[in-house]
Design an enzyme around this catalytic site. Structure first.
Site, PDB file in Angstrom:
ATOM      1  N   LYS A   1       0.772  -1.389   0.046  1.00  0.00           N
ATOM      2  CA  LYS A   1      -0.090   0.014  -0.109  1.00  0.00           C
ATOM      3  C   LYS A   1       0.959   1.309   0.104  1.00  0.00           C
ATOM      4  CE  LYS A   1      -4.530  -1.594   1.790  1.00  0.00           C
ATOM      5  NZ  LYS A   1      -4.282  -2.948   2.102  1.00  0.00           N
TER       6      LYS A   1
ATOM      7  N   SER B   1       1.610 -10.103  -0.864  1.00  0.00           N
ATOM      8  CA  SER B   1       1.245  -8.480  -0.669  1.00  0.00           C
ATOM      9  C   SER B   1       1.530  -7.888   0.477  1.00  0.00           C
ATOM     10  CB  SER B   1      -0.095  -8.392  -0.963  1.00  0.00           C
ATOM     11  OG  SER B   1      -1.020  -9.325  -0.448  1.00  0.00           O
TER      12      SER B   1
ATOM     13  N   GLU C   1      -9.615   7.132   3.993  1.00  0.00           N
ATOM     14  CA  GLU C   1     -10.617   6.053   4.644  1.00  0.00           C
ATOM     15  C   GLU C   1      -9.834   4.913   4.607  1.00  0.00           C
ATOM     16  OE1 GLU C   1     -10.255   6.373   1.374  1.00  0.00           O
ATOM     17  OE2 GLU C   1     -10.065   3.837   0.970  1.00  0.00           O
TER      18      GLU C   1
END
Ligand SMILES: *Cc1c(COP(=O)(O)O)cnc(C)c1O
Length: 389
Positions: free
Chosen positions: A90, A374, A112
């Protein structure tokens, strides 16, 4: 065929677009212009690449999982996004959008977050780049994810509880959008995946495709199969995109099968959903007969989302990528298996990809398979431990 960019209405075929309030249209146009300008500017790339290298730790390694390969009967490689700063892919997106925020001259960022992973990655980028940071989070998620709330606060962010609706991710997105409508002059909204109105899905794909571009250089021979978990779809998009359209390489996205597809409690938006408009884009989503968004279910917070990035919808309908699902239970078995065979505790999201690989092992015999690992599983250890009690 793979599209370099969406069409002039922001569409990938019939998917995508910008179904946003009139008041946001100027901000979306401004963002698109700023992104196009930055992405064509070598000095932006110099600055971004420097941070990706010295701060995020890129390129992340590719690791040949030899013990598991031997057990499974084919060569398994792991793209180690778990080794990126903050423990997942991310950060690739939040650092790039943070730099873009500075370039647009905006001092404030909103985001968010569901489980808090995107909130932490955003708060990290904001601390580094000296941006004010406000993160909207559902009240229920705040209670479930106290540690990530404290992490964000440590990093200097303000976490705003959202009590509307069910108090989860969907409600946090709505609250963030409301803030943005009122604050666009000073504020950039950092969306955490390849979702939302144009230009977000395209822009976030461009910021994440570094994963697949690195992999192309790192693999001694091209892989036969690349597997990645799909929540909103950003890590999968990042590793797939440079390979999309190559007839020799199968791309497999693995969604959350939750308690089992038949129970209706899952997060398989592509596998089981239908096209509709969600969070500003036309895409596959979980909805009832009246078009009301259904709740997704997954053991893995990052896959617990009833929609998916519109470009994945395009890939599904054009057959460029295959989408499968595995259950919560299968993912937990895979979580343990990677820990004991390779000494790597994966995020439960990533364990979904591995679970599909394990299930399909006999069909994969003799192939070279890459899993996008990930994220790391430290955040999930407590949850998995509780299952044993
Ligand atoms: C958030 C997250 C995901 C799911 O998000 P995508 O946008 O689908 O990548 C997957 N893995 C990890 C480790 C995450 O934190």
């Amino acid at each position: 065929m793979r599209l370099e960019k969406p069409d002039d209405r922001g569409r990938f075929g019939v998917f995508g677009g910008s179904f946003a309030p009139e008041t946001l249209m100027p901000a979306l146009s401004e963002l698109e212009e700023a992104f196009i300008d930055a992405w064509a500017d070598p000095s932006f790339h110099v600055e971004l690449d420097e941070l990706l290298m010295s701060y995020v730790g890129r390129p992340t390694p590719v690791f040949h999982a030899k013990r598991l390969s031997e057990e499974l009967g084919f060569e398994l490689w792991l793209k180690r996004e778990d080794l990126a700063h903050t423990g997942a892919h991310k950060i690739n997106n939040t650092i790039a959008q943070g730099l873009l925020t500075k370039r647009m001259g905006k001092p404030r960022v909103i985001a968010e977050t569901g489980a808090g992973q995107h909130g932490v990655a955003t708060a990290t980028a904001c601390a580094l780049l000296d941006l004010e940071c406000v993160v909207y989070m559902g009240q229920k998620d705040i209670e479930r994810q106290a540690l990530n709330v404290y992490r964000m606060e440590l990093l200097g962010a303000e976490v705003v509880p959202v009590v509307a609706g069910a108090g989860t991710l969907k409600d946090a997105v709505s609250a963030a959008l409301r803030d943005w409508v009122a604050s666009v002059e000073t504020t950039h909204y950092i969306i955490g995946s390849v979702v939302g109105p144009h230009p977000f899905p395209w822009m976030v794909r461009e910021f994440q495709k570094v994963i697949g571009e690195e992999l192309k250089v790192q693999m001694p021979t091209p892989p036969d199969v690349i597997v990645a978990p799909v929540g909103g779809g950003s890590n999968a998009m990042g590793i797939f995109y440079p390979y999309v359209g190559d007839p020799d390489i199968s791309l497999v996205g693995v969604e959350a099968g939750g308690l089992g597809i038949a129970t209706g409690k899952h997060g398989a938006s592509l596998g089981e959903g239908s096209p509709g408009v969600m969070h500003g884009a036309m895409t596959y989503m979980l909805q009832d007969e009246f078009g009301q968004v259904l709740e997704a279910h997954s053991i893995s917070a990052g896959l617990d989302y009833p929609g998916v990035g519109p470009e994945h919808s395009y890939f599904k309908d054009s057959g460029l990528v295959t989408y499968e699902s595995v259950t919560d239970d299968e993912s937990v078995v895979a979580f343990h298996r990677l820990a004991v065979t390779e000494g790597i505790i994966p995020a439960l999201e990533s364990a979904h990809g591995l679970a599909w690989i394990i299930r399909e092992a006999s069909r994969l015999a003799g192939r070279t398979v890459v899993l996008n690992l990930s994220g790391r599983g430290d955040k999930d250890v407590q949850q998995v431990a509780a299952l044993d009690e």
